[in-house]
Design a protein around this motif. Structure first.
Motif, mmCIF file in Angstrom:
data_model
loop_
_atom_site.group_PDB
_atom_site.id
_atom_site.type_symbol
_atom_site.label_atom_id
_atom_site.label_comp_id
_atom_site.label_asym_id
_atom_site.label_seq_id
_atom_site.Cartn_x
_atom_site.Cartn_y
_atom_site.Cartn_z
ATOM 1 N N GLN A 28 0.739 -1.176 0.126
ATOM 2 C CA GLN A 28 0.067 0.030 0.086
ATOM 3 C C GLN A 28 0.890 1.263 -0.008
ATOM 4 O O GLN A 28 1.950 1.400 0.554
ATOM 5 N N CYS A 29 0.125 2.335 -0.646
ATOM 6 C CA CYS A 29 1.064 3.505 -0.531
ATOM 7 C C CYS A 29 1.360 3.956 0.835
ATOM 8 O O CYS A 29 0.477 4.039 1.678
ATOM 9 N N PRO A 30 2.598 4.488 1.154
ATOM 10 C CA PRO A 30 2.936 5.136 2.677
ATOM 11 C C PRO A 30 2.201 6.434 2.880
ATOM 12 O O PRO A 30 2.220 6.674 3.996
ATOM 13 N N VAL A 31 1.733 6.971 1.833
ATOM 14 C CA VAL A 31 1.209 8.310 2.106
ATOM 15 C C VAL A 31 -0.471 8.311 2.485
ATOM 16 O O VAL A 31 -0.646 8.663 3.566
ATOM 17 N N ALA A 32 -1.198 7.167 1.877
ATOM 18 C CA ALA A 32 -2.315 7.049 2.303
ATOM 19 C C ALA A 32 -2.953 5.624 1.884
ATOM 20 O O ALA A 32 -2.854 5.283 0.773
ATOM 21 N N VAL A 33 -3.864 5.240 2.701
ATOM 22 C CA VAL A 33 -3.921 3.565 2.307
ATOM 23 C C VAL A 33 -5.024 3.454 1.144
ATOM 24 O O VAL A 33 -4.660 2.357 0.484
ATOM 25 N N PHE A 34 -5.811 4.301 0.948
ATOM 26 C CA PHE A 34 -6.866 4.340 -0.053
ATOM 27 C C PHE A 34 -6.221 4.808 -1.410
ATOM 28 O O PHE A 34 -7.138 4.633 -2.527
ATOM 29 N N HIS A 35 -4.842 5.125 -1.550
ATOM 30 C CA HIS A 35 -4.314 5.623 -2.984
ATOM 31 C C HIS A 35 -4.098 4.265 -3.646
ATOM 32 O O HIS A 35 -4.239 3.253 -3.128
ATOM 33 N N ARG A 36 -4.550 4.486 -4.909
ATOM 34 C CA ARG A 36 -4.411 3.285 -6.018
ATOM 35 C C ARG A 36 -3.030 3.063 -6.360
ATOM 36 O O ARG A 36 -2.209 3.964 -6.764
ATOM 37 N N ILE A 37 -2.708 1.735 -6.134
ATOM 38 C CA ILE A 37 -1.325 1.371 -6.290
ATOM 39 C C ILE A 37 -1.375 -0.077 -7.439
ATOM 40 O O ILE A 37 -2.302 -0.575 -7.545
ATOM 41 N N LYS A 38 -0.157 0.146 -7.695
ATOM 42 C CA LYS A 38 0.122 -1.361 -8.508
ATOM 43 C C LYS A 38 1.636 -1.663 -8.444
ATOM 44 O O LYS A 38 2.626 -0.650 -8.449
ATOM 45 N N PRO A 39 2.118 -2.946 -8.620
ATOM 46 C CA PRO A 39 3.445 -3.381 -8.500
ATOM 47 C C PRO A 39 4.163 -2.468 -9.740
ATOM 48 O O PRO A 39 3.674 -2.545 -11.008
ATOM 49 N N TRP A 40 5.428 -2.268 -9.633
ATOM 50 C CA TRP A 40 6.408 -1.765 -10.565
ATOM 51 C C TRP A 40 7.486 -2.352 -10.516
ATOM 52 O O TRP A 40 8.296 -2.724 -9.706
ATOM 53 N N ASN A 41 8.026 -3.010 -11.763
ATOM 54 C CA ASN A 41 9.260 -3.624 -11.951
ATOM 55 C C ASN A 41 9.960 -3.287 -12.997
ATOM 56 O O ASN A 41 9.398 -2.958 -14.096
ATOM 57 N N ASP A 42 11.221 -3.050 -12.719
ATOM 58 C CA ASP A 42 12.238 -2.573 -13.812
ATOM 59 C C ASP A 42 12.308 -3.782 -14.938
ATOM 60 O O ASP A 42 12.387 -4.821 -14.815
ATOM 61 N N PRO A 43 12.316 -3.203 -16.115
ATOM 62 C CA PRO A 43 12.075 -1.752 -16.674
ATOM 63 C C PRO A 43 10.526 -1.642 -16.845
ATOM 64 O O PRO A 43 9.913 -2.450 -17.234
ATOM 65 N N ASP A 44 10.281 -0.154 -16.435
ATOM 66 C CA ASP A 44 8.965 0.030 -16.464
ATOM 67 C C ASP A 44 8.900 1.731 -16.716
ATOM 68 O O ASP A 44 9.951 2.266 -16.874
ATOM 69 N N LYS A 45 7.750 2.201 -16.890
ATOM 70 C CA LYS A 45 7.634 3.629 -17.129
ATOM 71 C C LYS A 45 7.562 4.609 -15.865
ATOM 72 O O LYS A 45 7.331 4.149 -14.755
ATOM 73 N N CYS A 46 7.899 5.795 -16.342
ATOM 74 C CA CYS A 46 7.824 6.904 -15.384
ATOM 75 C C CYS A 46 6.534 7.046 -14.846
ATOM 76 O O CYS A 46 5.510 7.144 -15.696
ATOM 77 N N PRO A 47 6.225 7.309 -13.563
ATOM 78 C CA PRO A 47 4.847 7.532 -12.964
ATOM 79 C C PRO A 47 4.163 8.872 -13.594
ATOM 80 O O PRO A 47 3.199 9.104 -13.505
ATOM 81 N N ARG A 48 5.243 9.570 -13.962
ATOM 82 C CA ARG A 48 4.830 11.049 -14.384
ATOM 83 C C ARG A 48 4.649 11.468 -15.720
ATOM 84 O O ARG A 48 3.499 11.865 -16.111
ATOM 85 N N CYS A 49 5.704 11.109 -16.468
ATOM 86 C CA CYS A 49 5.425 11.241 -18.060
ATOM 87 C C CYS A 49 5.365 9.951 -18.902
ATOM 88 O O CYS A 49 5.033 10.145 -20.016
ATOM 89 N N GLY A 50 5.638 8.750 -18.622
ATOM 90 C CA GLY A 50 5.034 7.594 -19.291
ATOM 91 C C GLY A 50 6.572 7.139 -20.052
ATOM 92 O O GLY A 50 6.611 5.945 -20.663
ATOM 93 N N LEU A 51 7.790 7.720 -19.890
ATOM 94 C CA LEU A 51 8.858 7.506 -20.480
ATOM 95 C C LEU A 51 9.678 6.353 -19.800
ATOM 96 O O LEU A 51 9.566 6.324 -18.394
ATOM 97 N N TYR A 52 10.305 5.371 -20.188
ATOM 98 C CA TYR A 52 11.012 4.251 -19.352
ATOM 99 C C TYR A 52 12.196 4.971 -18.705
ATOM 100 O O TYR A 52 12.721 5.716 -19.128
ATOM 101 N N LEU A 53 12.225 4.438 -17.302
ATOM 102 C CA LEU A 53 13.092 4.828 -16.360
ATOM 103 C C LEU A 53 14.571 4.240 -16.679
ATOM 104 O O LEU A 53 14.624 3.039 -17.024
ATOM 105 N N GLU A 54 15.665 4.983 -16.474
ATOM 106 C CA GLU A 54 16.934 4.418 -16.575
ATOM 107 C C GLU A 54 17.373 4.148 -15.213
ATOM 108 O O GLU A 54 17.218 5.087 -14.268
ATOM 109 N N LYS A 55 17.806 2.872 -15.208
ATOM 110 C CA LYS A 55 18.449 2.319 -13.626
ATOM 111 C C LYS A 55 20.126 2.594 -13.701
ATOM 112 O O LYS A 55 20.619 2.312 -14.591
ATOM 113 N N ASN A 56 20.389 3.292 -12.662
ATOM 114 C CA ASN A 56 21.906 3.358 -12.389
ATOM 115 C C ASN A 56 22.613 2.116 -12.358
ATOM 116 O O ASN A 56 21.854 1.171 -11.683
ATOM 117 N N ALA A 57 23.904 1.750 -12.935
ATOM 118 C CA ALA A 57 24.244 0.512 -12.866
ATOM 119 C C ALA A 57 24.897 0.224 -11.569
ATOM 120 O O ALA A 57 24.624 -1.195 -11.043
#
Length: 139
Positions: free
Chosen positions: A103-132
């Motif tokens: 669950q979201c640490p900010v509020a229990v009622f927030h909508r969440i889903k699992p995120w696994n690398d590689p996946d998209k930015c939660p703000r703009c939708g571009l794939y995030l780059e992982k530091n090595a």
């Protein structure tokens, strides 16, 4: 040993320090989640190892052998930082694993889903780059 990495978005500049998947340490498990309301990535604690009979944690042994919460505070999982900063209890001999739904640490009622690398930015939708290299090796 769990690992946290820096994830960065080249388009909007969003940055997060998360595991990027389900991960585990000695005393707790996490799952990286994306909160669709906060537009943030978090490592949500999904399991934590607690001493079986420690009054300070507000646990009691139920008749069915499972741990139950005396205080309503344990119904909510600790934050990643809270679990990381928890002191290990070396005097305890028996431990129980307590599970929590992600669950979201900010509020229990927030909508969440699992995120696994590689996946998209939660703000703009571009794939995030992982530091090595890992940002942090924890627990």
């Amino acid at each position: 040993m769990g690992r946290s990495y820096w994830f960065e978005c080249a388009k909007c500049g969003y940055r997060a320090k998360v595991s990027g998947r389900a991960d585990r340490g000695i005393n707790f498990f996490v799952q990286t989640i994306v909160c669709q309301d906060c537009k943030e990535l978090y490592d949500a604690v999904t399991r934590i190892r607690l001493p079986e009979e420690t009054p300070g944690y507000g646990l009691r042994q139920a008749s069915n052998g499972k741990l139950s919460s005396i205080h309503s505070g344990l119904k909510r999982p600790p934050t990643f930082q809270g679990a990381l900063n928890r002191l290990s209890l070396t005097g305890a001999k028996r431990f129980k694993w307590v599970r929590f739904p992600a669950q979201c640490p900010v509020a229990v009622f927030h909508r969440i889903k699992p995120w696994n690398d590689p996946d998209k930015c939660p703000r703009c939708g571009l794939y995030l780059e992982k530091n090595a290299l890992p940002y942090r090796i924890w627990d």
